[in-house]
Write a protein that holds these residues in place. Structure first.
Motif, PDB file in Angstrom:
ATOM      1  N   LEU A   1      -2.910 -13.965   1.433  1.00  0.00           N
ATOM      2  CA  LEU A   1      -2.539 -15.233   0.820  1.00  0.00           C
ATOM      3  C   LEU A   1      -1.033 -15.379   0.670  1.00  0.00           C
ATOM      4  O   LEU A   1      -0.332 -14.404   0.407  1.00  0.00           O
ATOM      5  N   THR A   2      -0.558 -16.596   0.813  1.00  0.00           N
ATOM      6  CA  THR A   2       0.834 -16.874   0.491  1.00  0.00           C
ATOM      7  C   THR A   2       0.981 -16.997  -1.025  1.00  0.00           C
ATOM      8  O   THR A   2      -0.002 -17.213  -1.746  1.00  0.00           O
ATOM      9  N   SER A   3       2.204 -16.884  -1.507  1.00  0.00           N
ATOM     10  CA  SER A   3       2.447 -17.009  -2.946  1.00  0.00           C
ATOM     11  C   SER A   3       2.075 -18.412  -3.433  1.00  0.00           C
ATOM     12  O   SER A   3       1.578 -18.578  -4.555  1.00  0.00           O
ATOM     13  N   LYS A   4       2.294 -19.440  -2.585  1.00  0.00           N
ATOM     14  CA  LYS A   4       1.932 -20.808  -2.960  1.00  0.00           C
ATOM     15  C   LYS A   4       0.421 -20.934  -3.143  1.00  0.00           C
ATOM     16  O   LYS A   4      -0.052 -21.569  -4.091  1.00  0.00           O
ATOM     17  N   ALA A   5      -0.348 -20.341  -2.217  1.00  0.00           N
ATOM     18  CA  ALA A   5      -1.802 -20.407  -2.315  1.00  0.00           C
ATOM     19  C   ALA A   5      -2.293 -19.673  -3.560  1.00  0.00           C
ATOM     20  O   ALA A   5      -3.243 -20.109  -4.221  1.00  0.00           O
ATOM     21  N   LEU A   6      -1.640 -18.561  -3.891  1.00  0.00           N
ATOM     22  CA  LEU A   6      -2.017 -17.807  -5.092  1.00  0.00           C
ATOM     23  C   LEU A   6      -1.761 -18.636  -6.345  1.00  0.00           C
ATOM     24  O   LEU A   6      -2.608 -18.675  -7.252  1.00  0.00           O
ATOM     25  N   ARG A   7      -0.634 -19.329  -6.391  1.00  0.00           N
ATOM     26  CA  ARG A   7      -0.336 -20.178  -7.548  1.00  0.00           C
ATOM     27  C   ARG A   7      -1.354 -21.308  -7.663  1.00  0.00           C
ATOM     28  O   ARG A   7      -1.793 -21.648  -8.782  1.00  0.00           O
ATOM     29  N   ARG A   8      -1.744 -21.890  -6.536  1.00  0.00           N
ATOM     30  CA  ARG A   8      -2.767 -22.945  -6.556  1.00  0.00           C
ATOM     31  C   ARG A   8      -4.088 -22.396  -7.065  1.00  0.00           C
ATOM     32  O   ARG A   8      -4.804 -23.060  -7.800  1.00  0.00           O
ATOM     33  N   GLY A   9      -4.404 -21.173  -6.653  1.00  0.00           N
ATOM     34  CA  GLY A   9      -5.651 -20.558  -7.092  1.00  0.00           C
ATOM     35  C   GLY A   9      -5.669 -20.351  -8.596  1.00  0.00           C
ATOM     36  O   GLY A   9      -6.665 -20.647  -9.263  1.00  0.00           O
TER      37      GLY A   9
ATOM     38  N   LYS B   1     -19.332 -22.062 -12.127  1.00  0.00           N
ATOM     39  CA  LYS B   1     -19.546 -20.930 -11.225  1.00  0.00           C
ATOM     40  C   LYS B   1     -19.284 -21.324  -9.777  1.00  0.00           C
ATOM     41  O   LYS B   1     -18.645 -20.579  -9.023  1.00  0.00           O
ATOM     42  N   ASN B   2     -19.753 -22.503  -9.371  1.00  0.00           N
ATOM     43  CA  ASN B   2     -19.541 -22.954  -7.991  1.00  0.00           C
ATOM     44  C   ASN B   2     -18.058 -23.124  -7.680  1.00  0.00           C
ATOM     45  O   ASN B   2     -17.587 -22.780  -6.591  1.00  0.00           O
ATOM     46  N   LYS B   3     -17.319 -23.659  -8.644  1.00  0.00           N
ATOM     47  CA  LYS B   3     -15.879 -23.857  -8.438  1.00  0.00           C
ATOM     48  C   LYS B   3     -15.151 -22.515  -8.357  1.00  0.00           C
ATOM     49  O   LYS B   3     -14.229 -22.342  -7.554  1.00  0.00           O
ATOM     50  N   ILE B   4     -15.568 -21.571  -9.181  1.00  0.00           N
ATOM     51  CA  ILE B   4     -14.964 -20.241  -9.133  1.00  0.00           C
ATOM     52  C   ILE B   4     -15.267 -19.576  -7.797  1.00  0.00           C
ATOM     53  O   ILE B   4     -14.393 -19.001  -7.147  1.00  0.00           O
ATOM     54  N   PHE B   5     -16.532 -19.656  -7.362  1.00  0.00           N
ATOM     55  CA  PHE B   5     -16.915 -19.075  -6.077  1.00  0.00           C
ATOM     56  C   PHE B   5     -16.118 -19.692  -4.936  1.00  0.00           C
ATOM     57  O   PHE B   5     -15.731 -19.013  -3.979  1.00  0.00           O
ATOM     58  N   GLY B   6     -15.877 -21.021  -5.014  1.00  0.00           N
ATOM     59  CA  GLY B   6     -15.128 -21.695  -3.969  1.00  0.00           C
ATOM     60  C   GLY B   6     -13.708 -21.156  -3.849  1.00  0.00           C
ATOM     61  O   GLY B   6     -13.223 -20.894  -2.750  1.00  0.00           O
ATOM     62  N   THR B   7     -13.051 -20.986  -4.997  1.00  0.00           N
ATOM     63  CA  THR B   7     -11.680 -20.470  -4.992  1.00  0.00           C
ATOM     64  C   THR B   7     -11.635 -19.020  -4.535  1.00  0.00           C
ATOM     65  O   THR B   7     -10.836 -18.639  -3.673  1.00  0.00           O
ATOM     66  N   ILE B   8     -12.510 -18.197  -5.091  1.00  0.00           N
ATOM     67  CA  ILE B   8     -12.523 -16.779  -4.737  1.00  0.00           C
ATOM     68  C   ILE B   8     -12.939 -16.598  -3.275  1.00  0.00           C
ATOM     69  O   ILE B   8     -12.465 -15.705  -2.577  1.00  0.00           O
ATOM     70  N   GLY B   9     -13.831 -17.466  -2.797  1.00  0.00           N
ATOM     71  CA  GLY B   9     -14.262 -17.396  -1.400  1.00  0.00           C
ATOM     72  C   GLY B   9     -13.092 -17.580  -0.451  1.00  0.00           C
ATOM     73  O   GLY B   9     -12.986 -16.895   0.563  1.00  0.00           O
ATOM     74  N   PHE B  10     -12.182 -18.504  -0.783  1.00  0.00           N
ATOM     75  CA  PHE B  10     -10.996 -18.714   0.050  1.00  0.00           C
ATOM     76  C   PHE B  10     -10.109 -17.474   0.017  1.00  0.00           C
ATOM     77  O   PHE B  10      -9.580 -17.036   1.043  1.00  0.00           O
ATOM     78  N   PHE B  11      -9.969 -16.875  -1.158  1.00  0.00           N
ATOM     79  CA  PHE B  11      -9.120 -15.693  -1.289  1.00  0.00           C
ATOM     80  C   PHE B  11      -9.704 -14.488  -0.547  1.00  0.00           C
ATOM     81  O   PHE B  11      -8.975 -13.618  -0.094  1.00  0.00           O
ATOM     82  N   SER B  12     -11.013 -14.420  -0.457  1.00  0.00           N
ATOM     83  CA  SER B  12     -11.656 -13.234   0.111  1.00  0.00           C
ATOM     84  C   SER B  12     -11.528 -13.153   1.626  1.00  0.00           C
ATOM     85  O   SER B  12     -11.961 -12.173   2.235  1.00  0.00           O
TER      86      SER B  12
ATOM     87  N   PHE C   1     -19.846 -13.136 -12.432  1.00  0.00           N
ATOM     88  CA  PHE C   1     -20.454 -13.920 -11.351  1.00  0.00           C
ATOM     89  C   PHE C   1     -20.407 -13.145 -10.036  1.00  0.00           C
ATOM     90  O   PHE C   1     -21.340 -13.139  -9.272  1.00  0.00           O
ATOM     91  N   VAL C   2     -19.273 -12.489  -9.788  1.00  0.00           N
ATOM     92  CA  VAL C   2     -19.110 -11.748  -8.545  1.00  0.00           C
ATOM     93  C   VAL C   2     -20.001 -10.527  -8.515  1.00  0.00           C
ATOM     94  O   VAL C   2     -20.637 -10.195  -7.527  1.00  0.00           O
ATOM     95  N   GLU C   3     -20.099  -9.829  -9.659  1.00  0.00           N
ATOM     96  CA  GLU C   3     -20.941  -8.627  -9.714  1.00  0.00           C
ATOM     97  C   GLU C   3     -22.408  -8.988  -9.515  1.00  0.00           C
ATOM     98  O   GLU C   3     -23.160  -8.258  -8.895  1.00  0.00           O
ATOM     99  N   GLN C   4     -22.826 -10.135 -10.019  1.00  0.00           N
ATOM    100  CA  GLN C   4     -24.222 -10.531  -9.871  1.00  0.00           C
ATOM    101  C   GLN C   4     -24.517 -10.902  -8.440  1.00  0.00           C
ATOM    102  O   GLN C   4     -25.610 -10.831  -7.980  1.00  0.00           O
TER     103      GLN C   4
END
Length: 343
Positions: free
Chosen positions: A267-275, A297-308, A340-343
């Motif tokens: 990730l770029t630093s800009k993308a991390l700040r947006r996250g 939960k869906n919104k969190i998954f969406g953001t973390i999914g992009f980071f992953s 949420f991620v562990e589940q």
């Protein structure tokens, strides 16, 4: 509570059979009328984009249109076009960029200035007509394209233009339509083939109007810039003058929100700040009852999914540790996001 944005879909699906039958009859009798758009401005990396949302029944028709016409064109698209195509997408585009970065020494980055506002309706219809022989379908597509709402100004002059040339052709399609995403791929399909077949650039990637060109010679990559500009004149498109970059791949380059290297991308630093900002908004909305736990939960998954998608493990752990969902004073529920991620 059903918000206004959800009322139209709920009403449509509640009377699904009647609504579909009504649309079918209107299409059969050639009296279907596309509705008006609602628009809002989205700011991404300091760039202002106008997002347009069509009425829900129009969006249902957009899906039907795509199911009908997209297969006709899919085989004509090059392999390395990654936006809005089945089996492609951001992750595969990043993996391909990493592959080429490992193979070549240099990368040229270009994107098109005001791409969607610049798409000429007449030229787009010509490209659609190459494979669509049904007159009724073409009339419907023309109606859809002509119904596009006003886009940002993109009145560029090209060689041979007179004073009025930039204003003579109707142009611009709404960013937000499912059909517009396909139209964008189709409009640049001749350009993709020009790059691969005439300029013979083997390492080439396109994601919407963001393009990468790989090679082992700085001079050869620099030399194709003018050839690209010349080709795009026919489509009344211009390369963004401030976004021409010719870099060494070993030093990394930014693509689709990530810094890409020959061995990995992150990730770029800009993308991390947006996250971080997005997750804070989710936590705030949940705290004050603007969204429920499922939506959060869906919104969190969406953001973390992009980071992953990249080598971002430490960043993900940090963001999850900082994100805790808790209700306001009347409720003591506290839900750490990492659950949420562990589940």
């Amino acid at each position: 509570m059903v918000t206004k944005s959800k009322q139209a879909p709920a009403k449509f699906w509640l009377n699904e059979e009647k609504e579909i039958a009504k649309m079918h009859l209107e299409l059969k009798e050639k009296r279907y009328c596309f509705g008006g758009y609602s628009s809002f401005l989205l700011y991404d990396n300091g760039i202002q984009r106008r997002i347009s949302v069509a009425p829900f029944r129009d969006r249902v028709l957009h899906h039907a249109i795509m199911q009908s016409i997209e297969p006709l064109f899919e085989k004509s698209f090059i392999y390395d076009s990654y936006a809005n195509r089945k089996g492609k997408g951001t992750l595969n585009g990043l993996k391909r960029a990493k592959y080429y970065a490992n193979k070549y020494k240099f990368v040229l980055q270009l994107d098109i200035q005001k791409f969607f506002p610049s798409i000429v309706h007449k030229k787009l219809m010509e490209l659609l007509g190459v494979k669509i022989g049904c007159g009724d379908t073409m009339r419907l597509l023309k109606q859809l394209i002509d119904n596009s709402n006003k886009q940002d100004d993109a009145f560029f002059y090209f060689r041979g233009d007179n004073l009025f040339s930039p204003y003579e052709e109707k142009k611009g399609i709404p960013l937000g339509n499912l059909t517009s995403q396909f139209f964008g791929n189709l409009y640049l399909n001749p350009f993709d083939h020009f790059i691969k077949e005439q300029l013979k650039i083997k390492g080439y990637i396109r994601y919407v109007d963001d393009t990468l060109y790989f090679g082992n010679s700085y001079e050869e990559l620099h030399a194709i810039i003018d050839k690209i500009k010349e080709f795009l004149i026919e489509y009344r498109l211009k390369i963004h003058p401030n976004k021409i970059k010719l870099l060494q791949t070993a030093e990394g380059f930014v693509f689709l929100g990530h810094k890409v290297f020959p061995t990995h991308f992150r990730l770029t630093s800009k993308a991390l700040r947006r996250g971080r900002k997005n997750l804070k908004k989710v936590a705030y909305a949940y705290t004050y009852g603007k969204i429920d736990l499922a939506v959060a939960k869906n919104k969190i998954f969406g953001t973390i999914g992009f980071f992953s998608m990249g080598s971002n493990g430490k960043m993900i752990d940090e963001l999850l540790a900082q994100t805790v969902l808790s209700k306001s004073k009347e409720c003591v529920e506290v839900v750490p996001a990492w659950r949420f991620v562990e589940q």
